[in-house]
Design an enzyme around this catalytic site. Structure first.
Site, mmCIF file in Angstrom:
data_model
loop_
_atom_site.group_PDB
_atom_site.id
_atom_site.type_symbol
_atom_site.label_atom_id
_atom_site.label_comp_id
_atom_site.label_asym_id
_atom_site.label_seq_id
_atom_site.Cartn_x
_atom_site.Cartn_y
_atom_site.Cartn_z
ATOM 1 N N GLY A 297 -6.720 -1.480 2.648
ATOM 2 C CA GLY A 297 -6.391 -0.080 2.376
ATOM 3 C C GLY A 297 -6.783 0.831 3.526
ATOM 4 O O GLY A 297 -6.069 1.790 3.850
ATOM 5 N N GLU B 155 -7.165 0.178 -6.365
ATOM 6 C CA GLU B 155 -6.609 -1.141 -6.085
ATOM 7 C C GLU B 155 -5.890 -1.719 -7.298
ATOM 8 O O GLU B 155 -6.326 -1.544 -8.442
ATOM 9 C CB GLU B 155 -7.717 -2.106 -5.654
ATOM 10 C CG GLU B 155 -8.309 -1.808 -4.289
ATOM 11 C CD GLU B 155 -9.136 -2.964 -3.767
ATOM 12 O OE1 GLU B 155 -8.624 -4.110 -3.776
ATOM 13 O OE2 GLU B 155 -10.283 -2.745 -3.355
ATOM 14 N N HIS C 244 0.833 -1.204 0.000
ATOM 15 C CA HIS C 244 0.000 0.000 0.000
ATOM 16 C C HIS C 244 0.866 1.252 0.000
ATOM 17 O O HIS C 244 1.864 1.336 0.726
ATOM 18 C CB HIS C 244 -0.898 0.038 1.240
ATOM 19 C CG HIS C 244 -1.992 -0.973 1.207
ATOM 20 N ND1 HIS C 244 -3.228 -0.722 0.656
ATOM 21 C CD2 HIS C 244 -2.023 -2.256 1.649
ATOM 22 C CE1 HIS C 244 -3.976 -1.814 0.765
ATOM 23 N NE2 HIS C 244 -3.271 -2.745 1.360
#
Length: 281
Positions: A224, A212, A163
């Protein structure tokens, strides 16, 4: 092939029961199932599989809409837990309010709360660049990259999948469609990356949009939300328990300390059941 359509805060899934030993879906089948005009329509496909350990109820696999495999999906994990609980009840073998499941990212404890939500142990976040993976940059709270969309400043963390988290003044105005793909194709992220755009509302609330990998922007992203929360907590922007408001709903994230695991609570909703009869061409 029987399937269940589910969603967690708008992040939607096709759930397949493969405990009879059937092979995982091919990339072509994943793309066909995920197609929102010609298929069922979903962000990801979740496969329920037999666990390798008697301590777990089952394990599950995660496939993106483009057919690629994913390492983590918090909203999907909650849906898997709800699916397993309903299936066990229907078979006359009710599950307790707490049990464990295995995912590609490891083992998770799930708990059903009194208000009908599902609480999930997401494990410890990992900020080490090599573990994200993030290439060519030394560990830092904030990274800078010159990308095709301009210079980008972000925090980075692995929640079992990679991420990047960018702070923005207003999430409604965030350059999601430009910066998201630019970071995903940047060599600094050799396995691509999920890109979160976070607005700090106050000490107890964040707003978030996520682009994504393998999917594009979704209504919600559980891992996330965890990533955005822990980056914000580590930077001192928010307290150790926050609500994260995504376009599809609100998730509650807790990270008591830097050496603790992250807990996520949110909904898991059944939409409909169906039978898939066409093979992709």
């Amino acid at each position: 092939m029987r399937f269940s359509k589910m969603h967690g805060a708008g992040n939607d899934f096709v759930v397949l029961d493969l405990r009879d030993g059937r092979a995982p879906p091919s990339p072509a089948l994943c793309r066909a199932l995920a197609d929102r005009r010609r298929g069922v329509g979903c962000d990801q496909i979740l496969t329920i599989e037999r666990g390798d350990d008697a301590a777990v109820v089952a394990r599950y696999g995660i496939f993106n809409a483009d057919g690629s495999r994913a390492g983590q999906c918090g909203n999907g994990a909650r849906c898997v837990a709800a699916w397993l609980r309903r299936d066990a009840a229907g078979a006359g073998r009710p599950l307790p309010d707490r049990f464990e499941v295995d995912s590609p990212a490891g083992r998770h404890l799930v708990q059903f709360t009194a208000d009908g939500r599902v609480r999930l142990d997401m494990g410890r976040p990992d900020f080490a660049p090599a573990r994200i993976p993030l290439a060519g940059l030394d560990a830092a709270d904030e990274y800078r990259l010159a990308t095709s969309a301009g210079e980008v400043r972000f925090g980075a963390v692995s929640m079992g999948n990679p991420h990047a988290v960018l702070r923005v003044d207003r999430v409604d105005d965030a350059p999601v469609d430009a910066v998201g793909p630019a970071l995903q194709r940047d060599p600094a992220f050799p396995d691509s990356v999920n890109v979160g755009f976070v607005e700090v509302v106050d000490r107890a609330r964040l707003r978030l949009r996520v682009y994504e990998r393998g999917v594009g922007e979704t209504l919600a992203c559980g891992s996330g939300a965890c990533a955005a929360a822990v980056v914000a907590m580590r930077r001192g922007w928010v307290d150790r328990a926050v609500d994260v408001a995504l376009p599809g709903g609100v998730l509650h994230i807790e990270w008591p300390s830097d050496d603790a695991g992250v807990a996520m609570s949110g909904p898991a909703t059944f939409v409909f059941e169906g039978d898939w009869i066409d093979e992709p061409t």
